[in-house]
Design a protein around this motif. Structure first.
Motif: not given
Length: 269
Positions: A176-202
């Motif tokens: 989640l951090d890799a995507v929401t920080s804008g570092r990896w613009k992949v096509g899809a992301l699946v999170s099982f039992a995840g958490l976002m400690p940092l808010p999206p910056t991208s």
């Protein structure tokens, strides 16, 4: 749509449990503080599996020098990120169960870069059940190097829209951090039992996100994914949230089928 075949017994046995009886209180406190970075946040101190840890699974057809085969048949790439104290070989069972549904897809299940003191691997260190956002930021370099090596080896460096991240617990936090920080613009992301400690910056609509959580999760409460869903939608992401009642901190066969269906629609649509 082709239904996902039954998940292998070894995969159904995957359990991600906390050693601490008091962890639920800590996790609830974490979720309540998830949108405030001024306070320490509680997270998983330990995840355990009933599946014996095995060797690192690369899932690659690349040669020993890491160069991708020019005749690569896989048109899509799924990279798995296991939980704390886990191994890539454990979560690789999911990819095996998805092969009939996600055809022409390469599944890669690396080990996390860092050793855990109690065995297995970890993406970042967690001391005394405290999850510090700066630890996640510090872990980005090692995470990005690992992902970059996989993507280059498999030949997807110019085809990120056909790449999907699938993370479990601590692995989901990193994905989640890799995507929401804008570092990896992949096509899809699946999170099982995840958490976002940092808010999206991208702000991005490039990545479709599926958040899956067990309603009976006593390690990371499902409210963590509910909070993440709100943050992601506010940042412009295409988000789907699925809460499965009576499922704990594990991955059920039904959850795995839901994830496979999501990936098929996003990567093959």
């Amino acid at each position: 749509m082709t239904d996902l075949p039954p998940v292998a017994a070894s995969f159904r046995d995957i359990k991600l449990k906390s050693r601490s009886r008091n962890f639920l209180k800590s996790a609830i406190a974490l979720v309540m503080a998830v949108t405030s970075l001024s306070h320490p946040m509680k997270a998983v101190a330990s995840e355990r599996t009933d599946v014996a840890a095995g060797r690192r699974v690369q899932g690659s057809n690349a040669d020993v020098n890491g160069a991708a085969s020019e005749s690569r048949q896989a048109r899509r790439l799924v990279i798995f990120f296991h939980g704390i104290r886990g191994r890539g070989s454990v979560i690789a069972a999911i990819g095996e169960s998805w092969k009939a549904t996600l055809r022409e897809t390469e599944f890669v299940s690396p080990d996390a870069p860092f050793a855990h003191r109690s065995g297995g691997r970890q993406w970042f260190t967690v001391d005394n059940q405290v999850l510090r956002p700066d630890r996640i930021k510090a872990a980005r370099r090692a995470f990005d190097e690992l992902v970059s090596d996989i993507i280059q080896r498999e030949g997807f460096q110019n085809d990120l829209q056909n790449v999907a991240f699938v993370g479990v617990s601590q692995g989901a936090i990193m994905a989640l951090d890799a995507v929401t920080s804008g570092r990896w613009k992949v096509g899809a992301l699946v999170s099982f039992a995840g958490l976002m400690p940092l808010p999206p910056t991208s702000i991005s609509s490039d990545t479709s996100v599926l958040l899956i959580h067990g309603g009976a999760d006593g390690t990371i409460p499902s409210t963590a994914s509910v909070a993440a869903s709100g943050q992601l939608k506010s940042a412009g992401y295409d988000v789907t949230l699925k809460i499965f009642p009576n499922v704990g901190h594990t991955i059920s066969s039904e959850q795995a089928r839901e994830a496979a269906s999501f990936l098929k629609n996003r990567l093959y649509g």
